[in-house]
Design a protein around this motif. Structure first.
Motif, PDB file in Angstrom:
ATOM      1  N   SER A 100      -9.163 -63.569  45.378  1.00 54.63           N
ATOM      2  CA  SER A 100      -9.306 -63.135  46.766  1.00 54.63           C
ATOM      3  C   SER A 100      -8.272 -62.055  47.036  1.00 54.63           C
ATOM      4  O   SER A 100      -7.148 -62.118  46.524  1.00 54.63           O
ATOM      5  N   ASP A 102      -6.696 -61.602  49.670  1.00 56.54           N
ATOM      6  CA  ASP A 102      -5.605 -62.142  50.482  1.00 56.54           C
ATOM      7  C   ASP A 102      -4.517 -62.820  49.634  1.00 56.54           C
ATOM      8  O   ASP A 102      -3.382 -62.937  50.086  1.00 56.54           O
ATOM      9  N   SER A 103      -4.857 -63.283  48.448  1.00 50.95           N
ATOM     10  CA  SER A 103      -3.876 -63.989  47.598  1.00 50.95           C
ATOM     11  C   SER A 103      -3.832 -63.371  46.200  1.00 50.95           C
ATOM     12  O   SER A 103      -3.758 -64.082  45.196  1.00 50.95           O
ATOM     13  N   THR A 140     -14.080 -61.350  47.476  1.00 48.97           N
ATOM     14  CA  THR A 140     -13.659 -62.693  47.061  1.00 48.97           C
ATOM     15  C   THR A 140     -14.641 -63.208  46.012  1.00 48.97           C
ATOM     16  O   THR A 140     -15.796 -62.763  45.948  1.00 48.97           O
TER      17      THR A 140
END
Length: 207
Positions: A100, A102-103, A140
């Motif tokens: 993802s 975001d991470s 993602t």
């Protein structure tokens, strides 16, 4: 009558005086008799054919037992390597294909901790570009292993075929896309006992 004259009595010393006898030469030693040429010679006993056969059979049995023990131990080592490598590949496949934007930093750390060799080098060099692409697209992905099997096995290297069900989405796609992919992962055993992945390729490229 004439008087008979008797010899004068001898003294005690004269009676006890030993009489000297003439010396005699010692008897000559006779030579030892030579061995008769007709005397039987002692023959060395040779082992019987039965003893030789039993000894050969015993040696053969020991050799066969040693070879069998080596093959059994080698087979057990291969089975252990196969099991450990397959378990590691199952976990690493999910790690590699689940990400993802975001991470992403955590994703890179997890991948590099399970990679080695050319895979680790390539991923470290391209991770920055990959991160930029994922962040821009808002991408993602999640993955699960559908099937897995070892294709070839050595004591310290195993090739594993992994069938992956991957679901991916991004900011421009309303519905996630699902795809089934097959990859061949090469795992190598390290000195500390860990199994790390050194290569990931599609089956046609791996052959």
């Amino acid at each position: 009558m004439t008087d008979l004259k008797t010899d004068e009595p001898t003294t005690d010393d004269e009676v006890d005086k030993p009489v000297d006898l003439p010396e005699t030469e010692p008897a000559a030693e006779l030579p030892e008799p030579a061995d008769s040429p007709r005397s039987p010679k002692r023959l060395r006993r040779r082992p019987s054919a039965l003893v030789s056969a039993l000894a050969a059979a015993l040696i053969g049995a020991i050799v066969v037992a040693g070879v069998f023990a080596y093959q059994l131990e080698h087979r057990r080592s291969l089975d252990t390597s196969r099991t450990e490598a397959v378990d590691t590949a199952r976990t690493f496949a999910v790690t590699l294909f689940t990400y993802s934007a975001d991470s992403f930093d955590t994703y890179v750390e997890n991948v590099l901790s399970g990679a080695t060799g050319s895979l680790a080098e390539t991923f470290a060099e391209t991770s920055s570009d990959l991160q930029a692409t994922l962040v821009e697209a808002g991408a993602t992905s999640t993955a699960q292993v559908l099937d897995i099997a070892a294709e070839s096995t050595a004591i310290d290297q195993v090739e594993v075929l992994v069938i992956i069900d991957q679901t991916a989405s991004n900011a421009t796609v309303t519905e996630p896309r699902q795809a089934v992919n097959a990859v061949v992962m090469t795992l190598e055993k390290q000195e500390d006992g860990r199994w790390l992945t050194s290569d990931v390729a599609n089956p046609s490229a791996a052959r």
